[in-house]
Design a protein around this motif. Structure first.
Motif, PDB file in Angstrom:
ATOM      1  N   GLN A   8       0.821  -1.212   0.000  1.00  0.00           N
ATOM      2  CA  GLN A   8       0.000   0.000   0.000  1.00  0.00           C
ATOM      3  C   GLN A   8       0.857   1.264   0.000  1.00  0.00           C
ATOM      4  O   GLN A   8       0.570   2.220  -0.728  1.00  0.00           O
ATOM      5  CB  GLN A   8      -0.941  -0.023   1.208  1.00  0.00           C
ATOM      6  CG  GLN A   8      -2.020  -1.090   1.113  1.00  0.00           C
ATOM      7  CD  GLN A   8      -2.983  -1.057   2.282  1.00  0.00           C
ATOM      8  OE1 GLN A   8      -2.637  -0.629   3.388  1.00  0.00           O
ATOM      9  NE2 GLN A   8      -4.198  -1.509   2.058  1.00  0.00           N
ATOM     10  N   ASP A  60       1.121   4.035  -3.086  1.00  0.00           N
ATOM     11  CA  ASP A  60       0.795   5.439  -2.846  1.00  0.00           C
ATOM     12  C   ASP A  60       1.971   6.363  -3.143  1.00  0.00           C
ATOM     13  O   ASP A  60       1.779   7.505  -3.564  1.00  0.00           O
ATOM     14  CB  ASP A  60       0.328   5.627  -1.398  1.00  0.00           C
ATOM     15  CG  ASP A  60      -1.105   5.157  -1.189  1.00  0.00           C
ATOM     16  OD1 ASP A  60      -1.819   4.992  -2.191  1.00  0.00           O
ATOM     17  OD2 ASP A  60      -1.496   4.943  -0.033  1.00  0.00           O
ATOM     18  N   ALA A 104       0.252   9.685  -4.224  1.00  0.00           N
ATOM     19  CA  ALA A 104      -0.574  10.036  -3.064  1.00  0.00           C
ATOM     20  C   ALA A 104       0.264  10.747  -2.003  1.00  0.00           C
ATOM     21  O   ALA A 104      -0.237  11.580  -1.252  1.00  0.00           O
ATOM     22  CB  ALA A 104      -1.222   8.782  -2.470  1.00  0.00           C
ATOM     23  N   TYR A 149      -3.939   3.496   7.128  1.00  0.00           N
ATOM     24  CA  TYR A 149      -3.991   2.115   6.660  1.00  0.00           C
ATOM     25  C   TYR A 149      -4.602   1.140   7.669  1.00  0.00           C
ATOM     26  O   TYR A 149      -4.862  -0.015   7.317  1.00  0.00           O
ATOM     27  CB  TYR A 149      -2.585   1.640   6.299  1.00  0.00           C
ATOM     28  CG  TYR A 149      -1.943   2.441   5.193  1.00  0.00           C
ATOM     29  CD1 TYR A 149      -2.486   2.474   3.910  1.00  0.00           C
ATOM     30  CD2 TYR A 149      -0.775   3.180   5.430  1.00  0.00           C
ATOM     31  CE1 TYR A 149      -1.898   3.216   2.897  1.00  0.00           C
ATOM     32  CE2 TYR A 149      -0.173   3.911   4.422  1.00  0.00           C
ATOM     33  CZ  TYR A 149      -0.748   3.937   3.165  1.00  0.00           C
ATOM     34  OH  TYR A 149      -0.165   4.680   2.165  1.00  0.00           O
TER      35      TYR A 149
END
Length: 226
Positions: free
Chosen positions: A20, A24, A29, A45
């Motif tokens: 993740q 990102d 992100a 998360y």
């Protein structure tokens, strides 16, 4: 047995945190030089501090995250100089990996290449029609390029190629949005596929060099505009 049961969830969470966070960072992100605070990441998360620190350490070894002593972690910076260097290095490694792969690829490799290209074409059509996102396209794009070099027998070439590909992926995301409607990437991939399927090393060398150079140029223009 108990040890495995106790360690398994943490290992799974560490892998989840890594995937993740990496996604990102690569897809923007998190901005370059942005602080990655453990508490903020825990809230984002829903994962514990241990798996997150393990994931950040792993990303640090991949040069996507910077460990600043006692001050914690930040997203790795981006620069025009770095983008150019990565693009040139990827070109060198990609050409060598393609050369060796074309020489050693068998019938199974050809079959996998056809399948990977077909899936990429489907994803590109969906992007044009607005039916999918860039992450799906990027995944299939990566699989296509990996399949072309999959028959390369040199483990060191493949390791270094994978590392530089992942660095290039982060910069490439900047250029992808700028390229839609301007650059015919689908035609470039078609030319690459034809060269690979026909084991045309000279043709593929020229195509991949131009393919990466165009991306680098768009990245440099994007960084300059920012």
């Amino acid at each position: 047995m108990l040890d495995k049961q106790l360690s398994s969830p943490e290992k799974t969470n560490s892998e989840k945190a890594y995937r993740q966070l990496r996604e990102d960072i690569v897809f923007g992100a998190f901005l370059p030089n942005e602080k990655l605070k453990i508490e903020t990441l825990r809230e984002k998360y829903g994962l514990g501090a241990g798996p997150l620190r393990e994931a950040l350490a792993r990303l640090s070894s991949e040069h996507l995250v910077v460990l600043e002593g006692q001050r914690g972690f930040t997203v790795a910076p981006m620069s025009a100089e770095d983008a150019y260097d990565i693009g040139e290095t990827r070109t060198l490694l990609e050409i060598e990996a393609l050369r060796q792969s074309f020489l050693h690829g068998d019938e199974d490799w050809e079959t996998q290449l056809v399948a990977a290209y077909h899936r990429l074409v489907r994803a590109e059509q969906k992007v044009i029609q607005g039916e999918t996102d860039f992450i799906e396209w990027e995944t299939r794009n990566a699989i296509f390029h990996e399949t072309m070099v999959a028959a390369c027998p040199s483990q060191w070439v493949m390791r270094m190629r994978q590392q530089i590909y992942e660095q290039h992926q982060r910069y490439r995301h900047l250029s992808r949005k700028q390229s839609v409607g301007v650059r015919d990437i689908a035609s470039e991939h078609k030319a690459l596929f034809d060269a690979a399927f026909n084991r045309d090393i000279q043709g593929a060398t020229e195509i991949i060099r131009n393919h990466i150079a165009r991306t680098t140029q768009t990245v440099l223009q994007t960084l300059k505009a920012r």
